[in-house]
Design a protein around this motif. Structure first.
Motif, PDB file in Angstrom:
ATOM      1  N   ALA A 265       0.789  -1.103   0.247  1.00 35.44           N
ATOM      2  CA  ALA A 265      -0.034   0.120   0.101  1.00 35.44           C
ATOM      3  C   ALA A 265       0.856   1.198  -0.073  1.00 35.44           C
ATOM      4  O   ALA A 265       0.405   2.440  -0.747  1.00 35.44           O
ATOM      5  N   LEU A 401      -4.935  -3.803   8.002  1.00 35.88           N
ATOM      6  CA  LEU A 401      -5.304  -2.787   6.719  1.00 35.88           C
ATOM      7  C   LEU A 401      -5.965  -1.845   7.260  1.00 35.88           C
ATOM      8  O   LEU A 401      -5.796  -0.605   6.929  1.00 35.88           O
ATOM      9  N   ALA A 405      -4.830   2.102   7.005  1.00 40.60           N
ATOM     10  CA  ALA A 405      -5.824   3.255   6.420  1.00 40.60           C
ATOM     11  C   ALA A 405      -6.058   4.543   7.372  1.00 40.60           C
ATOM     12  O   ALA A 405      -6.292   5.680   6.706  1.00 40.60           O
ATOM     13  N   PHE A 408      -3.417   6.830   6.934  1.00 41.56           N
ATOM     14  CA  PHE A 408      -3.257   7.401   5.772  1.00 41.56           C
ATOM     15  C   PHE A 408      -4.123   8.680   5.693  1.00 41.56           C
ATOM     16  O   PHE A 408      -3.945   9.570   4.736  1.00 41.56           O
TER      17      PHE A 408
END
Length: 485
Positions: A265, A401, A405, A408
């Motif tokens: 990612a 994940l 996220a 981010f």
């Protein structure tokens, strides 16, 4: 000892599965790093960034969607060997599942083509064709290696790794030395190397014997590994805990896809926020820091059959012991990797990978630490798969994940977000997986004998049938010739 005899002794030791696997891992790792280095030196910054995006897409989609096939194939073949049943029928069943998965992947890939082309593949349909070829080759290599690992033929398993490394390095070096290096040429070299490796694995005598084998195959008890030669008998109609075979394959496939999204990612999301020079440096740093994973993925091949055999016997003490040892090894290796990367990382980026825009020592150390957590998470995943904890495997990677996220969307600079996301995502997976393995193996029952029942508190073992003549005769699971503990 006379010199010829000494030479034969050394050669004999080097051709045992352990050293061969180490050589294969080294060849695969060197092949991947040299491919990045050669391409970086031969292409301009924009082309190199596009090629590295292709590299991460093959890893994300290929390994993410298809690596679960290898693990399920390994687990199924190892379990079939443990039950002294022919492997052919089990392999054909897995192939049918794999064909359906590949068909779905192809449809999704075609539907996502506009996004892939515009964001990562430089609007090149030929490069997307190379991506499709790479996925097909990856599918073939995973299936062949899954059967080899389940048969415990690690000589030919190691050979496939060596062949893949050579098939990546040699054509790339020829392209560079001839001055004809082109983005598409490097892409197809990387894409087709796994297919060459898969073809080399089909020559395995153990694979052909196991395909046709029925009943017990004699094993030298003096040399055979306890897990390989254990007396295991599982009834044909025994139902495994944790769901059906199809549900497990789907869960493991989704979990592996999530793991590859987590691994890749950072370059796939953050690189687009940077200029071409820093994007090239970031992608090269990610490739450098993840090289340890290229070593770890094949190491799961011998680990999973051993853990699966121990889980079928109900020997959870052995599952915990082997898993704990490897977790400690991963964390120790990761700590050493942080020190090495902090000291030599910038030099390697500039002089080996030809990435001239500098990245800080602290940032490179963060990438190395995230790799240590990823290595630990994958070792724990092997234990979870052996214990039929596929649902928790999926949940752990989903939680990781989600943690990534969350980072981010915070108001951080691109490189700060990359560093923190790279650490927190794998750390969340590791904590959840470690807690699950410790919970499942907490009762530590004694090894289940032929007529005993496993402890009911633990969901993993398969109930052994009542004692009978077959058990008293001491049947042994067939293993590859020459594979020793």
């Amino acid at each position: 000892m006379p010199p010829p005899r000494a030479a034969r002794s050394v050669l004999s030791r080097l051709t045992t599965p352990g050293p061969l696997l180490a050589i294969g891992l080294g060849a695969a790792t060197v092949g991947g790093s040299l491919w990045i280095a050669i391409a970086n030196r031969s292409l301009d910054a924009h082309s190199a960034t596009t090629l590295l995006s292709f590299y991460f897409l093959v890893g994300t989609i290929g390994t993410g969607v298809l690596a679960g096939l290898e693990q399920e194939m390994t687990r199924t073949v190892a379990r079939t060997h443990a039950a002294n049943r022919p492997v052919g029928a089990a392999v054909r069943g897995q192939l049918r599942q794999a064909a359906g998965l590949v068909a779905v992947t192809g449809v999704v890939l075609l539907a996502a083509s506009p996004l892939l082309l515009s964001r990562w593949l430089g609007h090149s349909w030929t490069l997307e064709l190379a991506l499709a070829a790479g996925l097909a080759a990856t599918w073939a290599s995973f299936l062949v290696r899954g059967v080899l690992a389940g048969c415990q033929d690690f000589r030919y398993y190691s050979l496939t790794l060596i062949v893949q490394g050579v098939a990546t390095i040699v054509p790339s070096a020829i392209l560079t030395s001839s001055g004809r290096g082109h983005l598409l040429a490097y892409a197809f070299v990387f894409a087709l190397a796994p297919l060459v490796a898969a073809v080399s694995g089909l020559a395995s005598p153990a694979l052909r014997r196991s395909w046709r084998a029925v009943g017990a195959v004699a094993v030298d008890d003096a040399d055979a590994d306890a897990d390989s030669a254990a007396v295991l008998s599982v009834p044909d109609d025994a139902e495994e805990p944790g769901g059906s075979a199809r549900e497990k394959l789907i869960l493991l496939t989704l979990a592996t896809l999530l793991s590859q999204l987590l691994i890749n990612a950072v370059p796939l999301i953050i690189s687009s926020r940077l200029d071409a020079g820093h994007a090239k440096s970031l992608d090269s740093a990610m490739g450098m820091s993840r090289l340890a994973l290229l070593c770890l993925f094949p190491l799961q091949a011998p680990l999973l059959p051993m853990l699966a055999a121990a889980a079928v016997r109900g020997d959870f003490r052995e599952v915990r012991r082997k898993t704990g040892f490897l977790v400690a090894a991963c964390l120790g290796t990761g700590a050493a990797g942080v020190v090495v990367v902090a000291a030599a990382g910038p030099w390697l980026l500039r002089h080996y990978f030809a990435a001239t825009d500098p990245l800080s020592h602290l940032f490179l150390s963060a990438l190395a630490l995230s790799t240590a957590f990823l290595m630990t998470a994958f070792v724990l995943q092997s234990a979870q798969v052996a214990l039929n904890r596929h649902r928790v495997v999926f949940a752990a990677w989903l939680a990781g994940l989600g943690a990534m996220a969350l980072v981010f969307v915070l108001p951080l600079s691109p490189l700060a977000a990359a560093g923190w996301a790279g650490i927190l995502g794998p750390l969340a997976v590791t904590v959840i997986a470690a807690a699950d393995v410790m919970f499942v193996t907490r009762s530590l029952p004694t090894v289940t004998g032929p007529g005993a029942e496993p402890a009911p508190a633990v969901p993993a073992p398969v109930e052994a049938p009542p004692p009978g003549p077959a058990h008293d005769a001491g049947q042994a699971a067939p293993v590859a010739e020459g594979v020793r503990g």
